[in-house]
Design a protein around this motif. Structure first.
Motif, PDB file in Angstrom:
ATOM      1  N   GLY A 143     -23.685  30.605  66.481  1.00 10.75           N
ATOM      2  CA  GLY A 143     -24.669  30.099  67.431  1.00 10.75           C
ATOM      3  C   GLY A 143     -25.579  29.097  66.741  1.00 10.75           C
ATOM      4  O   GLY A 143     -25.561  28.969  65.505  1.00 10.75           O
ATOM      5  N   HIS A 154     -24.635  31.132  71.257  1.00  6.77           N
ATOM      6  CA  HIS A 154     -23.858  32.374  71.364  1.00  6.77           C
ATOM      7  C   HIS A 154     -24.439  33.178  72.520  1.00  6.77           C
ATOM      8  O   HIS A 154     -25.591  33.611  72.469  1.00  6.77           O
ATOM      9  CB  HIS A 154     -23.934  33.158  70.045  1.00  6.77           C
ATOM     10  CG  HIS A 154     -23.124  34.415  70.054  1.00  6.77           C
ATOM     11  ND1 HIS A 154     -23.466  35.526  69.335  1.00  6.77           N
ATOM     12  CD2 HIS A 154     -21.987  34.735  70.717  1.00  6.77           C
ATOM     13  CE1 HIS A 154     -22.574  36.483  69.544  1.00  6.77           C
ATOM     14  NE2 HIS A 154     -21.660  36.026  70.387  1.00  6.77           N
ATOM     15  N   THR A 155     -23.659  33.361  73.573  1.00  2.00           N
ATOM     16  CA  THR A 155     -24.119  34.082  74.765  1.00  2.00           C
ATOM     17  C   THR A 155     -23.133  35.214  75.076  1.00  2.00           C
ATOM     18  O   THR A 155     -22.343  35.140  76.012  1.00  2.00           O
ATOM     19  CB  THR A 155     -24.237  33.122  75.971  1.00  2.00           C
ATOM     20  OG1 THR A 155     -23.022  32.347  76.091  1.00  2.00           O
ATOM     21  CG2 THR A 155     -25.407  32.170  75.822  1.00  2.00           C
ATOM     22  N   ASN A 178     -20.167  32.865  82.221  1.00  6.31           N
ATOM     23  CA  ASN A 178     -21.431  33.604  82.353  1.00  6.31           C
ATOM     24  C   ASN A 178     -21.976  33.472  83.770  1.00  6.31           C
ATOM     25  O   ASN A 178     -22.554  34.399  84.326  1.00  6.31           O
ATOM     26  CB  ASN A 178     -22.464  33.070  81.364  1.00  6.31           C
ATOM     27  CG  ASN A 178     -22.137  33.469  79.951  1.00  6.31           C
ATOM     28  OD1 ASN A 178     -21.927  34.647  79.685  1.00  6.31           O
ATOM     29  ND2 ASN A 178     -22.066  32.506  79.048  1.00  6.31           N
ATOM     30  N   THR A 199     -25.462  43.023  78.152  1.00  8.36           N
ATOM     31  CA  THR A 199     -25.545  42.016  77.087  1.00  8.36           C
ATOM     32  C   THR A 199     -25.457  40.617  77.688  1.00  8.36           C
ATOM     33  O   THR A 199     -26.191  39.705  77.297  1.00  8.36           O
ATOM     34  CB  THR A 199     -24.407  42.238  76.067  1.00  8.36           C
ATOM     35  OG1 THR A 199     -24.534  43.553  75.549  1.00  8.36           O
ATOM     36  CG2 THR A 199     -24.470  41.251  74.915  1.00  8.36           C
ATOM     37  N   ARG A 200     -24.564  40.429  78.649  1.00  7.57           N
ATOM     38  CA  ARG A 200     -24.451  39.131  79.326  1.00  7.57           C
ATOM     39  C   ARG A 200     -25.785  38.746  79.958  1.00  7.57           C
ATOM     40  O   ARG A 200     -26.266  37.622  79.809  1.00  7.57           O
ATOM     41  CB  ARG A 200     -23.352  39.210  80.394  1.00  7.57           C
ATOM     42  CG  ARG A 200     -22.958  37.893  81.090  1.00  7.57           C
ATOM     43  CD  ARG A 200     -23.839  37.486  82.247  1.00  7.57           C
ATOM     44  NE  ARG A 200     -24.117  38.499  83.226  1.00  7.57           N
ATOM     45  CZ  ARG A 200     -23.377  38.747  84.307  1.00  7.57           C
ATOM     46  NH1 ARG A 200     -22.307  38.025  84.536  1.00  7.57           N
ATOM     47  NH2 ARG A 200     -23.731  39.689  85.175  1.00  7.57           N
ATOM     48  N   SER A 202     -28.832  39.676  79.194  1.00 11.24           N
ATOM     49  CA  SER A 202     -29.874  39.241  78.249  1.00 11.24           C
ATOM     50  C   SER A 202     -29.509  37.915  77.588  1.00 11.24           C
ATOM     51  O   SER A 202     -30.385  37.121  77.271  1.00 11.24           O
ATOM     52  CB  SER A 202     -30.245  40.323  77.236  1.00 11.24           C
ATOM     53  OG  SER A 202     -29.122  40.770  76.577  1.00 11.24           O
ATOM     54  N   SER A 203     -28.207  37.622  77.453  1.00 10.15           N
ATOM     55  CA  SER A 203     -27.802  36.313  76.907  1.00 10.15           C
ATOM     56  C   SER A 203     -28.285  35.171  77.795  1.00 10.15           C
ATOM     57  O   SER A 203     -28.627  34.086  77.319  1.00 10.15           O
ATOM     58  CB  SER A 203     -26.275  36.216  76.813  1.00 10.15           C
ATOM     59  OG  SER A 203     -25.784  37.040  75.782  1.00 10.15           O
ATOM     60  N   GLN A 206     -31.351  32.847  77.311  1.00 10.02           N
ATOM     61  CA  GLN A 206     -31.358  31.661  76.435  1.00 10.02           C
ATOM     62  C   GLN A 206     -31.381  30.363  77.237  1.00 10.02           C
ATOM     63  O   GLN A 206     -31.744  29.312  76.723  1.00 10.02           O
ATOM     64  CB  GLN A 206     -30.115  31.650  75.540  1.00 10.02           C
ATOM     65  CG  GLN A 206     -30.062  32.768  74.530  1.00 10.02           C
ATOM     66  CD  GLN A 206     -28.840  32.647  73.636  1.00 10.02           C
ATOM     67  OE1 GLN A 206     -28.621  31.635  72.997  1.00 10.02           O
ATOM     68  NE2 GLN A 206     -28.030  33.680  73.606  1.00 10.02           N
TER      69      GLN A 206
END
Ligand SMILES: [Zn+2]
Length: 241
Positions: A143, A154-155, A178, A199-200, A202-203, A206
């Motif tokens: 990332g 990095h996501t 995403n 996790t997706r 919170s990614s 960004q």
């Protein structure tokens, strides 16, 4: 497998083209890949299904020379033709360091921990032969890295090494799976093919910091809006409800 013809659209003259590749109607929605001119030849972002390689190479010849491939993630409708294109053009395939084992054949995504539905779908795809052929010429990304004017983010979540890519010079955000744009506005990527939803989610935070006005998803048309950051923030906030 007979496919209808791919379509090619210029998104930004001399800079960015969209290639939309058709799945057979009963199997899935069309999948996108992108040709980016960052100055040193073309960068192919994603590359469709295993049998799309020849079509992509043929289309790109009218635009320029592909010098490298970047994969947003190792699903077979995004990375399927990476091996064939890499071999045919002798170019490297870049993927996040947490994704390269899936491309080299060392690991399979359906054996990772995560959503059972997603793992079952991927297991089924694997067992009917809808796979990512092994890529030999692999290069690892981290990332916060830049290639050819493209910022790599990095996501993780859709897959462990999913990346998104921001092109600040044209305020465009490639978000892989995403998010998608299948119904005229950005939506969260489908859960049945997302390994780790939390996790997706919170990614996606960004994306807040990016000055983007164009969203380029793996599936669906480009979405342009001067209020994109606000719209994305609102969409992302629904994930915490
Ligand atoms: Zn995917």
């Amino acid at each position: 497998m007979k496919l209808s013809k791919p379509t090619v659209i210029t998104i930004q003259p001399d800079k960015l083209w969209q290639i939309t590749l058709r799945f057979p109607p009963l199997i899935g929605v069309p999948t996108n890949c992108w040709l980016w001119n960052g100055g040193d030849g073309l960068t192919l972002i994603d590359c469709g299904c295993p049998n799309h390689g020849e079509e992509i190479v043929k289309i790109s010849q009218d635009i320029g020379a592909i010098k490298r491939v970047i994969i947003t993630h190792a699903h077979p409708d995004h990375a399927g033709a990476a091996a064939a294109i890499s071999r045919a053009l002798n170019v490297p395939v870049f993927a996040h360091e947490k994704e390269t084992d899936f491309l080299s054949g060392k690991k399979t995504i359906h054996n990772e921990t995560g959503s059972l539905i997603c793992r079952c779908v991927l297991w089924f795809a694997h067992n009917i032969g809808f796979n990512v052929p092994k890529v030999e010429n692999l290069a690892q990304l981290k990332g916060e890295q830049e290639i050819e004017g493209l910022q790599i983010l990095h996501t993780p979540g859709h897959t462990p090494g999913s990346i998104s890519i921001f092109a600040p010079s044209i305020q465009s955000l490639f978000c892989g799976d995403n998010l998608d744009n299948l119904h005229g506005k950005p939506a969260l990527g489908q859960l049945w093919c997302t390994l780790d939803k939390d996790t997706r989610n919170s990614s996606l935070g960004q994306f807040d910091k990016l000055d983007a006005n164009r969203l380029l998803a793996g599936h669906g048309r480009p979405y342009e809006s001067n209020t994109l950051p606000t719209e994305l923030k609102k969409l992302i906030s629904t994930t915490s409800i």
